[in-house]
Design a protein around this motif. Structure first.
Motif, PDB file in Angstrom:
ATOM      1  N   LYS A  23      53.979  41.131  37.412  1.00  0.00           N
ATOM      2  CA  LYS A  23      52.796  39.964  37.043  1.00  0.00           C
ATOM      3  C   LYS A  23      53.181  39.384  35.636  1.00  0.00           C
ATOM      4  O   LYS A  23      53.258  40.130  34.726  1.00  0.00           O
ATOM      5  CB  LYS A  23      51.321  40.490  37.083  1.00  0.00           C
ATOM      6  CG  LYS A  23      51.168  40.914  38.293  1.00  0.00           C
ATOM      7  CD  LYS A  23      49.655  41.373  38.205  1.00  0.00           C
ATOM      8  CE  LYS A  23      49.186  42.348  39.675  1.00  0.00           C
ATOM      9  NZ  LYS A  23      48.585  41.429  40.686  1.00  0.00           N
TER      10      LYS A  23
ATOM     11  N   ASN B  83      45.732  44.933  40.871  1.00  0.00           N
ATOM     12  CA  ASN B  83      46.260  44.238  42.224  1.00  0.00           C
ATOM     13  C   ASN B  83      45.305  43.017  42.150  1.00  0.00           C
ATOM     14  O   ASN B  83      45.819  41.929  42.996  1.00  0.00           O
ATOM     15  CB  ASN B  83      46.336  45.081  43.512  1.00  0.00           C
ATOM     16  CG  ASN B  83      47.448  46.191  43.356  1.00  0.00           C
ATOM     17  OD1 ASN B  83      48.398  45.889  42.880  1.00  0.00           O
ATOM     18  ND2 ASN B  83      47.065  47.011  44.233  1.00  0.00           N
ATOM     19  N   ASP B  85      44.261  41.191  39.890  1.00  0.00           N
ATOM     20  CA  ASP B  85      44.495  40.231  38.645  1.00  0.00           C
ATOM     21  C   ASP B  85      45.814  39.574  38.871  1.00  0.00           C
ATOM     22  O   ASP B  85      46.792  40.057  39.712  1.00  0.00           O
ATOM     23  CB  ASP B  85      44.547  40.829  37.701  1.00  0.00           C
ATOM     24  CG  ASP B  85      43.046  41.228  36.945  1.00  0.00           C
ATOM     25  OD1 ASP B  85      42.901  42.260  36.042  1.00  0.00           O
ATOM     26  OD2 ASP B  85      42.246  40.567  37.532  1.00  0.00           O
ATOM     27  N   ASP B  86      46.073  38.185  38.384  1.00  0.00           N
ATOM     28  CA  ASP B  86      47.434  37.516  38.275  1.00  0.00           C
ATOM     29  C   ASP B  86      48.213  37.719  37.394  1.00  0.00           C
ATOM     30  O   ASP B  86      49.425  37.701  37.473  1.00  0.00           O
ATOM     31  CB  ASP B  86      46.934  35.964  38.323  1.00  0.00           C
ATOM     32  CG  ASP B  86      46.111  35.237  39.379  1.00  0.00           C
ATOM     33  OD1 ASP B  86      45.519  34.608  39.204  1.00  0.00           O
ATOM     34  OD2 ASP B  86      46.398  36.010  40.603  1.00  0.00           O
ATOM     35  N   ASN B  87      47.448  38.351  35.945  1.00  0.00           N
ATOM     36  CA  ASN B  87      48.527  38.776  34.980  1.00  0.00           C
ATOM     37  C   ASN B  87      48.561  39.835  34.597  1.00  0.00           C
ATOM     38  O   ASN B  87      47.703  40.870  34.743  1.00  0.00           O
ATOM     39  CB  ASN B  87      48.048  37.755  33.959  1.00  0.00           C
ATOM     40  CG  ASN B  87      48.348  36.315  34.317  1.00  0.00           C
ATOM     41  OD1 ASN B  87      47.300  35.712  34.689  1.00  0.00           O
ATOM     42  ND2 ASN B  87      49.238  35.695  34.447  1.00  0.00           N
ATOM     43  N   LYS B 124      42.785  31.855  29.135  1.00  0.00           N
ATOM     44  CA  LYS B 124      43.204  32.550  30.520  1.00  0.00           C
ATOM     45  C   LYS B 124      42.848  34.000  30.856  1.00  0.00           C
ATOM     46  O   LYS B 124      43.398  34.810  31.544  1.00  0.00           O
ATOM     47  CB  LYS B 124      44.801  32.383  30.820  1.00  0.00           C
ATOM     48  CG  LYS B 124      45.200  30.870  30.504  1.00  0.00           C
ATOM     49  CD  LYS B 124      46.751  30.856  30.556  1.00  0.00           C
ATOM     50  CE  LYS B 124      47.268  31.508  29.042  1.00  0.00           C
ATOM     51  NZ  LYS B 124      48.756  31.373  28.837  1.00  0.00           N
ATOM     52  N   GLY B 127      42.530  35.893  34.092  1.00  0.00           N
ATOM     53  CA  GLY B 127      44.002  36.627  34.540  1.00  0.00           C
ATOM     54  C   GLY B 127      44.017  38.107  34.524  1.00  0.00           C
ATOM     55  O   GLY B 127      44.809  38.745  35.300  1.00  0.00           O
TER      56      GLY B 127
END
Lengths: 102, 135
Positions: A23, B83, B85-87, B124, B127
């Protein structure tokens, strides 16, 4: 058979933990958090007692891992004022290498 | 030594208690700090970096039983939140889940102690929300 499956599961789990994460990161580093942390985590007074000539095994090992002689390590017991008396009062053992002496 | 004591004192007391011993060492050829079985070794160049103290302390919590699931970095609760989260938090977090948990712990402490929390410095922040909320 069962042993092999368990072994395989452990290996897979270990590999998964060691796997690089894909990610994308929010930032390059966490340096931008430093000021907020410093300004909102106050320092705590402590009392320190130097030990004479005794060093915990773990500290001796870490010194040796850096190629240093454990005999050169100064050891202290550090007790912070905010350690609760209700829980077992835990003093932190801290050690430092006086690099001038090394 | 004074740096070590002063900066470690700033680590919240409930985190500090999970660290066994700390040693301040002169700089080696490489490396900043490490946690070995709950003990922390700090090299000169980072003895004064609060984020490093928090990061290394986080490894002790992760591995020594501070959380219901030990080690946390291998637990379903951690990985399922990751899992969602995007970041990840930063480049070093990407190394693996062990380092990710430690870096997210630093974020989580910031979120707890700084008025307004993590969102005040990171637009952000969502994220990585599930990760730092897990801690």
């Amino acid at each position: 058979m069962l042993t092999t499956s368990l072994l395989a599961a452990v290996v897979v789990a270990s590999l998964a933990q060691a796997q690089r994460l894909t990610k994308p990161p929010l930032e390059n580093s966490l340096d931008y958090l430093k000021d907020g942390l410093l300004n909102n985590l106050p320092s705590v007074h402590s009392t320190n007692i130097q030990w004479g000539g005794w060093i915990p095994q773990d500290c001796a090992d870490m010194a040796k891992n850096s190629g240093l002689n454990p005999d050169d390590v100064l050891t202290y017991s550090v007790t912070y004022d905010d350690v609760s008396q209700k829980s077992s009062p835990k003093s932190t053992q801290a050690a430092g290498v006086d690099s001038d002496r090394c | 030594m004074d740096n070590l004591i002063e900066f470690f004192g700033r680590v919240p007391v409930h985190m500090r208690q999970w660290v066994r011993h700390m040693i301040a060492l002169p700089d080696p050829k490489g490396g900043h700090a490490y946690n070995s079985n709950g003990n922390i070794a700090l090299f000169d160049r980072v003895n004064g970096e609060l984020t490093v103290f928090l990061h290394e302390t986080a490894h002790s919590l992760d591995g020594l039983g501070a959380y219901a699931d030990t080690p946390l970095h291998a637990a379903d609760v951690w990985n399922s939140n990751y899992n969602l989260d995007d970041n990840t938090a930063d480049s070093y977090s990407q190394t693996n889940q062990v380092e990710n948990v430690a870096q997210i712990t630093v974020v989580s402490v910031f979120n707890e102690v700084v008025p307004g929390g993590f969102a005040t410095v990171e637009l952000k922040h969502m994220g990585i929300f599930h990760q730092y909320a897990t801690l």
